[in-house]
Design a protein around this motif. Structure first.
Motif, PDB file in Angstrom:
ATOM      1  N   GLY A  87     -34.570  -2.792 -29.061  1.00 22.12           N
ATOM      2  CA  GLY A  87     -35.900  -2.396 -28.600  1.00 22.12           C
ATOM      3  C   GLY A  87     -36.381  -3.353 -27.528  1.00 22.12           C
ATOM      4  O   GLY A  87     -36.288  -3.055 -26.338  1.00 22.12           O
ATOM      5  N   ALA A  88     -36.855  -4.519 -27.944  1.00 23.25           N
ATOM      6  CA  ALA A  88     -37.381  -5.477 -26.970  1.00 23.25           C
ATOM      7  C   ALA A  88     -36.256  -6.194 -26.225  1.00 23.25           C
ATOM      8  O   ALA A  88     -36.457  -6.733 -25.144  1.00 23.25           O
ATOM      9  CB  ALA A  88     -38.255  -6.496 -27.670  1.00 23.25           C
ATOM     10  N   GLU A  89     -35.093  -6.204 -26.830  1.00 22.09           N
ATOM     11  CA  GLU A  89     -33.985  -6.942 -26.234  1.00 22.09           C
ATOM     12  C   GLU A  89     -32.677  -6.258 -26.616  1.00 22.09           C
ATOM     13  O   GLU A  89     -32.660  -5.354 -27.453  1.00 22.09           O
ATOM     14  CB  GLU A  89     -33.988  -8.382 -26.735  1.00 22.09           C
ATOM     15  N   THR A  90     -31.614  -6.722 -25.985  1.00 22.04           N
ATOM     16  CA  THR A  90     -30.296  -6.158 -26.293  1.00 22.04           C
ATOM     17  C   THR A  90     -29.341  -7.308 -26.575  1.00 22.04           C
ATOM     18  O   THR A  90     -29.328  -8.304 -25.849  1.00 22.04           O
ATOM     19  CB  THR A  90     -29.776  -5.357 -25.092  1.00 22.04           C
ATOM     20  N   LEU A  91     -28.582  -7.192 -27.644  1.00 25.12           N
ATOM     21  CA  LEU A  91     -27.580  -8.215 -27.941  1.00 25.12           C
ATOM     22  C   LEU A  91     -26.217  -7.711 -27.480  1.00 25.12           C
ATOM     23  O   LEU A  91     -25.809  -6.607 -27.838  1.00 25.12           O
ATOM     24  CB  LEU A  91     -27.545  -8.524 -29.435  1.00 25.12           C
ATOM     25  N   ILE A  92     -25.553  -8.530 -26.689  1.00 21.14           N
ATOM     26  CA  ILE A  92     -24.247  -8.137 -26.168  1.00 21.14           C
ATOM     27  C   ILE A  92     -23.200  -9.068 -26.769  1.00 21.14           C
ATOM     28  O   ILE A  92     -23.293 -10.296 -26.634  1.00 21.14           O
ATOM     29  CB  ILE A  92     -24.226  -8.254 -24.628  1.00 21.14           C
ATOM     30  N   HIS A  93     -22.238  -8.507 -27.484  1.00 22.36           N
ATOM     31  CA  HIS A  93     -21.165  -9.305 -28.077  1.00 22.36           C
ATOM     32  C   HIS A  93     -19.990  -9.332 -27.110  1.00 22.36           C
ATOM     33  O   HIS A  93     -19.545  -8.288 -26.641  1.00 22.36           O
ATOM     34  CB  HIS A  93     -20.740  -8.708 -29.414  1.00 22.36           C
ATOM     35  N   VAL A  94     -19.520 -10.545 -26.817  1.00 19.73           N
ATOM     36  CA  VAL A  94     -18.480 -10.704 -25.810  1.00 19.73           C
ATOM     37  C   VAL A  94     -17.255 -11.368 -26.436  1.00 19.73           C
ATOM     38  O   VAL A  94     -17.379 -12.422 -27.076  1.00 19.73           O
ATOM     39  CB  VAL A  94     -19.005 -11.565 -24.634  1.00 19.73           C
ATOM     40  N   ASP A  95     -16.106 -10.736 -26.266  1.00 24.06           N
ATOM     41  CA  ASP A  95     -14.862 -11.293 -26.788  1.00 24.06           C
ATOM     42  C   ASP A  95     -14.175 -12.073 -25.675  1.00 24.06           C
ATOM     43  O   ASP A  95     -14.071 -11.593 -24.541  1.00 24.06           O
ATOM     44  CB  ASP A  95     -13.968 -10.147 -27.273  1.00 24.06           C
ATOM     45  N   ARG A  96     -13.747 -13.300 -26.008  1.00 19.74           N
ATOM     46  CA  ARG A  96     -13.126 -14.125 -24.964  1.00 19.74           C
ATOM     47  C   ARG A  96     -11.683 -14.467 -25.319  1.00 19.74           C
ATOM     48  O   ARG A  96     -11.211 -15.574 -25.078  1.00 19.74           O
ATOM     49  CB  ARG A  96     -13.943 -15.396 -24.746  1.00 19.74           C
ATOM     50  N   GLY A  97     -10.997 -13.533 -25.922  1.00 17.54           N
ATOM     51  CA  GLY A  97      -9.591 -13.728 -26.218  1.00 17.54           C
ATOM     52  C   GLY A  97      -9.369 -14.865 -27.199  1.00 17.54           C
ATOM     53  O   GLY A  97      -9.866 -14.815 -28.328  1.00 17.54           O
ATOM     54  N   ALA A  98      -8.695 -15.881 -26.761  1.00 16.97           N
ATOM     55  CA  ALA A  98      -8.338 -16.990 -27.647  1.00 16.97           C
ATOM     56  C   ALA A  98      -9.549 -17.865 -27.972  1.00 16.97           C
ATOM     57  O   ALA A  98      -9.525 -18.633 -28.927  1.00 16.97           O
ATOM     58  CB  ALA A  98      -7.253 -17.830 -26.991  1.00 16.97           C
ATOM     59  N   HIS A  99     -10.608 -17.781 -27.179  1.00 16.53           N
ATOM     60  CA  HIS A  99     -11.780 -18.630 -27.395  1.00 16.53           C
ATOM     61  C   HIS A  99     -12.801 -17.933 -28.302  1.00 16.53           C
ATOM     62  O   HIS A  99     -12.741 -16.730 -28.509  1.00 16.53           O
ATOM     63  CB  HIS A  99     -12.416 -18.978 -26.045  1.00 16.53           C
ATOM     64  N   ALA A 100     -13.743 -18.741 -28.807  1.00 17.69           N
ATOM     65  CA  ALA A 100     -14.750 -18.201 -29.721  1.00 17.69           C
ATOM     66  C   ALA A 100     -15.575 -17.117 -29.021  1.00 17.69           C
ATOM     67  O   ALA A 100     -15.906 -17.263 -27.846  1.00 17.69           O
ATOM     68  CB  ALA A 100     -15.672 -19.324 -30.181  1.00 17.69           C
ATOM     69  N   PRO A 101     -15.890 -16.017 -29.719  1.00 16.02           N
ATOM     70  CA  PRO A 101     -16.687 -14.952 -29.089  1.00 16.02           C
ATOM     71  C   PRO A 101     -18.117 -15.422 -28.816  1.00 16.02           C
ATOM     72  O   PRO A 101     -18.578 -16.404 -29.387  1.00 16.02           O
ATOM     73  CB  PRO A 101     -16.658 -13.832 -30.123  1.00 16.02           C
TER      74      PRO A 101
END
Lengths: 358, 279
Positions: A302-316
């Motif tokens: 609603g007020a914001e959007t959470l974007i989950h990002v995968d970085r392969g071998a590194h922590a998401p």
């Protein structure tokens, strides 16, 4: 006027060698609203119960207004406590519940009656004085518990997660009510919670506890912006701070493939790089960003959007974007970090590096 | 045609009613018989044991009360049972409060010792008890009987109350402590009133059990003036003959108060026994 001071407080239970609370040092100033915050089992409730006199203190000193309280029974400490379960006396009416503690100290019945009615009016329970607790709603019970504490006019108020049994809407309004109450009474209050929203919105200062120890004490924004260690960084904030492995190089810190200019750290030192989700901004060109990865999910709140990002071998990573975001599922996203908001921690101890905080 | 057919439900109901009727007759039959005999003379009973009581000899109750010392038995019973129940409730309540609330050394052992006493049948302990009572000058005394009654009923009283006290949330006691009350006051002002359903259960249970108690009373009391109601029947039993009619009358005097207590308090009794079973 009441200053509560805990000095090197430790607590261990009989039959267990482990310390449930270890070397806790907290000074709660007069009229301060101090929040003890932490996950369950971190020792916050035990600490509160030691202040109340419901648990013995294994070692260390507890004083209220410079008077040592270690051996003084709960009934002589002039404190009031609001329990998570409310702990209303089921066989007594609201009137008797409010007056129970008062009757002990004040023998003049007329004074007790007047005080109970005053308090009942202030918490909006005048019409319910003759009811028993079981005939009240959850919110009303909560107010009776609060009123019972107010009626006594104690030196110190203690709260043990008093809002956790209320529904979401009631919790928000009661939170505001408690803040108003604190301003009106200007009394010393110590409040235990595991809810960081309560801690951030209500506390003058927040004391974050971890495994029986104090992790950090400070004003809410102070601890949010400058966490003293990775535990506080990960515990505060929803979603929490992004933490990534990093290594110091010559005048720069390497986070995966990215390099961030940072002088004064001995090369080769293992670090943890921290950045809050709201301090990451999607950028168009790869060169403008320091981090990149594949978008695995998008949560519009609603007020914001959470974007989950995968970085392969590194922590998401999690990025907090605006209401509308250009990010697309499964596409590569490039992220820039607000330089001032980057926090570095020692990878071994988890402690924040000197000088990285603003 | 449908109207004459009995539905399976109706059949089930009829079977249930029949069962209940048989069970009621089985359970209440002896009581009704004694009640009928209590209003008939022994001669009438000898002529026809199961006949209806007619004419009604209410005067037998008067005669038992005035001529056969039943007034003394009745007041002995009331005094002994009331005293024992009061002591049991207070001591049992305190002990239960301690077991439920405090951690202390040898708690498990003390609990075990108290409960180990209920595994012995009374016939085993009564001889030893008799000697002890004689030694301490408590034999043939009402105070002695009260003490024995307290000791035999204490374990079960503690057991019932302890399980109830343990269910009272600890926060209530903490709240009272902070409100300024001592442990002693907390027992009287919080534990006892909150546990009222369990307290009334033990009071009713102990009253009924002790009111009907025969074995210890017959062994430990010899004077006719100190006897309790259940011993009253001894008065009508000789070596050669038994005054069955008067025995029935005496039994009714003994039973009626218990039945009244049960009728008025049974709801409370069941409430206390099942309290907490649902929640």
């Amino acid at each position: 006027m009441a200053v509560v001071e805990l000095t090197d407080i430790c607590k261990s239970y009989e039959g267990s060698g482990d310390l449930a609370v270890r070397d806790v040092n907290i000074r709660v100033e007069d009229a301060e609203f101090m929040v003890l915050l932490g996950p369950s089992g971190c020792g916050k409730s035990t600490t509160l119960r030691m202040i109340a006199g419901l648990e013995s203190i294994t070692s260390g000193t507890l004083s209220i207004d410079d008077e040592q309280m270690n051996g003084i029974p709960a009934r002589n400490r002039d404190i009031a406590m609001v329990f998570q379960s409310y702990a209303l006396y089921p066989h007594m009416s609201v009137r008797d519940n409010l007056g129970f503690g008062l009757k002990r100290r004040q023998t003049d019945r007329a004074v007790v009656k007047r005080r109970v009615e005053e308090v009942a009016a202030s918490i909006g329970l005048t019409d319910y004085l003759e009811r028993k607790p079981h005939a009240l709603s959850g919110g009303q019970r909560q107010r009776v518990a609060l009123g019972r504490a107010i009626a006594r006019d104690p030196k110190v108020f203690l709260f043990d997660e008093p809002l956790s049994n209320l529904d979401a809407a009631l919790r928000v309004s009661t939170r505001a009510e408690l803040v108003r109450l604190h301003q009106k009474l200007s009394a010393t209050m110590i409040y235990v919670t595991h809810d960081q929203v309560e801690a951030m919105t209500m506390g003058d200062r927040v004391c974050i506890m971890q495994n029986g120890e104090v992790a950090q004490i400070g004003k809410p924004m102070e601890v949010y912006l400058n966490p003293a260690n990775t535990f506080v960084a990960a515990f505060l904030g929803n979603p929490p701070m992004n933490l990534m492995d990093a290594t110091a190089g010559e005048g720069a810190v390497a986070v995966g493939d990215a390099r961030i200019t940072r002088a004064g750290i001995s090369p080769g030192r293992k670090l943890t790089f921290g950045i809050r989700p709201e301090d990451l901004t999607p950028v168009d060109r790869p060169g403008d960003g320091i981090l990149s990865g594949r978008v695995t999910s998008i949560e519009p709140l609603g007020a914001e959007t959470l974007i989950h990002v995968d970085r392969g071998a590194h922590a998401p990573l999690i990025v907090r974007g605006g209401r509308l975001t250009a990010a697309r599922l499964d596409e590569t996203i490039h992220l820039a970090a607000t330089p001032d908001m980057i926090r570095l921690f020692d990878a071994g101890t988890g402690r924040a590096l000197e000088g990285t905080a603003q | 045609m449908n109207g004459t057919r009995i539905s399976p439900n109706g059949l089930r109901m009829a079977a249930l009613l029949l069962f209940i009727a048989i069970y009621t007759a089985y359970a209440a039959g002896p009581f009704v018989w004694v009640a009928m005999m209590s209003l008939r003379t022994t001669t009438e009973i000898a002529a026809d044991p199961y006949a209806l009581p007619w004419p009604l000899h209410f005067d037998k109750f008067v005669s038992a009360w005035t001529d056969s010392n039943y007034d003394a038995y009745f007041f002995n019973s009331v005094g002994i049972v009331l005293t024992a129940v009061v002591i049991l409730t207070v001591i049992g309540g305190m002990a239960a409060h301690c077991f439920a609330r405090y951690r202390f050394r040898f708690k498990g052992l003390i609990y075990f010792i108290i409960f180990s006493t209920i595994i012995f049948p009374p016939q085993v302990t009564v001889i030893g008890l008799f000697q002890i009572m004689v030694d301490y000058g408590l034999y043939n005394s009402r105070i002695g009987l009260v003490l024995v009654y307290v000791s035999i009923q204490l374990p079960i009283t503690i057991y019932i109350l302890e399980s109830f006290f343990a269910r009272i949330p600890g926060d209530l006691f903490d709240a009272a402590r902070i409100d300024g009350y001592s442990e002693w006051e907390i027992f009287w002002k919080i534990s006892l009133p909150v546990a009222l359903p369990a307290i009334s259960t033990t009071v009713i249970l102990n009253t009924i059990l002790l009111w009907n108690e025969f074995l210890y009373a017959v062994v430990l009391i010899t004077d006719d003036d100190k006897r309790t109601l259940p011993l009253g029947v001894l008065r009508f039993m000789g070596d050669q003959l038994e005054d069955v009619g008067m025995i029935a009358t005496g039994l009714m005097i003994a039973i009626v108060p218990v039945v009244l207590i049960y009728v008025f308090f049974s709801e409370r009794l069941i409430q206390g026994m099942t309290a907490g079973a649902v929640k």
